[in-house]
Structures are given as structure tokens and as C-alpha cells.
Scaffold this active site. Structure first.
Site, short mmCIF file in Angstrom:
data_model
loop_
_atom_site.label_atom_id
_atom_site.label_comp_id
_atom_site.label_asym_id
_atom_site.label_seq_id
_atom_site.Cartn_x
_atom_site.Cartn_y
_atom_site.Cartn_z
N CYS A 57 0.97 -1.26 0.09
CA CYS A 57 0.06 0.15 -0.04
C CYS A 57 0.64 0.69 0.23
O CYS A 57 2.28 0.89 -0.29
CB CYS A 57 -1.08 0.08 1.29
SG CYS A 57 0.00 0.31 3.01
N ASN A 91 2.55 1.28 4.01
CA ASN A 91 2.67 0.13 5.19
C ASN A 91 2.17 0.14 5.81
O ASN A 91 2.82 -0.63 7.36
CB ASN A 91 4.28 -0.13 4.69
CG ASN A 91 3.98 -1.84 5.49
OD1 ASN A 91 5.02 -2.26 5.63
ND2 ASN A 91 3.38 -2.71 4.69
N CYS A 122 -1.50 0.51 7.25
CA CYS A 122 -2.22 0.14 7.64
C CYS A 122 -3.06 -0.44 6.52
O CYS A 122 -3.46 -1.99 7.61
CB CYS A 122 -3.84 1.89 7.26
SG CYS A 122 -3.39 3.14 8.17
N ARG A 123 -3.54 -0.68 5.91
CA ARG A 123 -3.94 -1.87 5.13
C ARG A 123 -3.34 -2.85 5.01
O ARG A 123 -3.01 -4.07 4.98
CB ARG A 123 -4.60 -1.18 3.89
CG ARG A 123 -5.43 -0.46 3.51
CD ARG A 123 -5.72 0.27 2.51
NE ARG A 123 -4.71 1.55 2.79
CZ ARG A 123 -4.17 2.26 0.15
NH1 ARG A 123 -5.36 2.36 0.22
NH2 ARG A 123 -3.32 3.24 0.72
N SER A 124 -1.89 -2.09 4.20
CA SER A 124 -0.99 -3.83 3.48
C SER A 124 -0.76 -5.11 4.94
O SER A 124 -0.71 -6.28 4.91
CB SER A 124 -0.03 -3.57 2.73
OG SER A 124 0.84 -2.44 3.40
N ASP A 134 -8.34 3.85 1.55
CA ASP A 134 -7.53 4.31 2.19
C ASP A 134 -7.48 5.12 3.58
O ASP A 134 -8.44 5.99 3.72
CB ASP A 134 -6.44 5.15 1.87
CG ASP A 134 -5.18 6.13 2.74
OD1 ASP A 134 -5.16 5.26 3.94
OD2 ASP A 134 -4.39 6.90 2.33
P1 4NP Z 1 -1.88 3.08 4.04
O1 4NP Z 1 -2.28 4.44 4.91
O2 4NP Z 1 -1.67 3.37 2.50
O3 4NP Z 1 -2.98 2.22 3.95
O4 4NP Z 1 -0.99 2.46 5.27
C1 4NP Z 1 -1.83 4.78 4.61
C2 4NP Z 1 -0.39 5.43 5.51
C3 4NP Z 1 0.42 6.68 5.96
C4 4NP Z 1 -0.07 7.86 4.81
C5 4NP Z 1 -1.09 7.86 3.46
C6 4NP Z 1 -2.11 6.47 4.04
N1 4NP Z 1 0.52 8.88 5.40
O5 4NP Z 1 0.12 10.22 4.58
O6 4NP Z 1 1.47 9.32 6.21
#
Ligand code: 4NP
Length: 150
Positions: free
Chosen positions: A9, A12, A14-16, A122
Site C-alpha cells: 500500500c 505500509n 494501515c492496509r498492507s 485508504d
Molecule cells: P496505508 O495508509 O497506505 O494503508 O498504510 C496510509 C498511511 C499513512 C499515510 C497515508 C496512507 N500517510 O500519508 O502518512
């Protein structure tokens, strides 16, 4: 030889990490290796977001020991399947591909199931209910992947 699956994702956190934990819980670790990475390096070395840790725990999984790392082109050599959460992840990963074989490894996670949306949204800027929804869709996709791999 083990089949190697990488979940990707943006952050790295939240989702992955959820996808890594969920798929690991459904496969034989002697046969399938699962890891995750982010296309951005904002959170390298950090544990998953506390909301992902919480929703995983509510569903019986402990993902708190995972640590964030950044996706790199070397991952194309290491992994057989690279599942991305959304189309933006897809283009970021594809940009680092060197060969047609590399490109063929990359797939949207939700393409594995018949679902009304093609991207895992997201949940970072939303509330806890977003994390539960994301958990459920990732769980369904991982169930399908686990069936294919065993
Ligand atoms: P992820 O979510 O891609 O599912 O881990 C996010 C985590 C952090 C951020 C964006 C999306 N960020 O902008 O810090």
C-alpha cells in the site's frame, strides 16, 4: 520452494499490514511466505497504525510486531505475487518494474474476488469503521488467494 506474496500500500502502516497478517493466518507458513511494504517511506521502521492493530486484534490477529519498510525494485526478484491495494499503488509499483515478468506479478488485491469496488480505500484519514470495512474486504480477498495457493 515457498511461494512468496508481497502486500503493498502507500504507507505500509494501515492496509498492507492487515493484508500480511490476514493472509499469513490462512496459509501454511512452510509453503507460503507473506510480507508487506509501502511505496512511500514516511513510516519506515514503525509498527502498524494503532487502528489497524486494534481491528486485527478484534478479529483474533496480532500484527503489532510488524515493522514498516519501503517497496523496492529488488522485491520483483524476491516475490512471485505482488498485491496492491489501489490504482495509485499499482502505478507506483509498475514504475519500478524492469521486465514484462515483473509487471505480470502485480495485481489489485480486490481483483481476486467479485466485489463492487476494485480498490481497498485508504482508511488513514477516517474513523475506526473504515478500518473494519477494509479488514472485511481484505479478509475476503485473502481467503480467495489462500485457496488458490493451497
Ligand atoms: P496505508 O495508509 O497506505 O494503508 O498504510 C496510509 C498511511 C499513512 C499515510 C497515508 C496512507 N500517510 O500519508 O502518512
Amino acid at each position: 520452494m515457498k511461494t512468496k506474496v508481497l502486500m503493498v500500500c502507500l504507507g505500509n502502516i494501515c492496509r498492507s499490514p492487515l493484508a500480511e497478517g490476514i493472509l499469513k493466518s490462512k496459509v501454511d507458513p512452510d509453503k507460503v511466505f507473506v510480507d508487506s511494504a509501502g511505496t512511500a517511506g514516511y513510516h519506515v521502521g514503525n509498527p502498524p497504525d494503532h487502528r489497524s492493530v486494534a481491528v486485527a486484534r478484534q478479529n483474533g490477529l496480532d500484527i503489532s510486531n510488524q515493522r514498516c519498510r519501503k517497496f523496492s525494485s529488488i522485491d520483483f526478484l524476491e516475490f512471485d505475487h505482488i498485491y496492491v491495494m489501489d490504482k495509485s499503488n499499482f502505478s507506483n509499483v509498475i514504475q519500478l518494474a524492469n521486465t514484462e515478468d515483473d509487471r505480470a506479478k502485480v495485481k489489485l488485491l480486490l481483483e481476486e474476488i467479485d466485489f463492487d469496488i476494485s480498490e481497498v480505500p485508504d482508511p488513514y484519514y477516517g474513523g475506526a469503521d473504515g478500518f473494519e470495512k477494509v479488514y472485511q474486504m481484505i479478509d475476503r480477498a485473502c481467503e480467495a488467494i489462500a485457496k488458490k495457493l493451497t
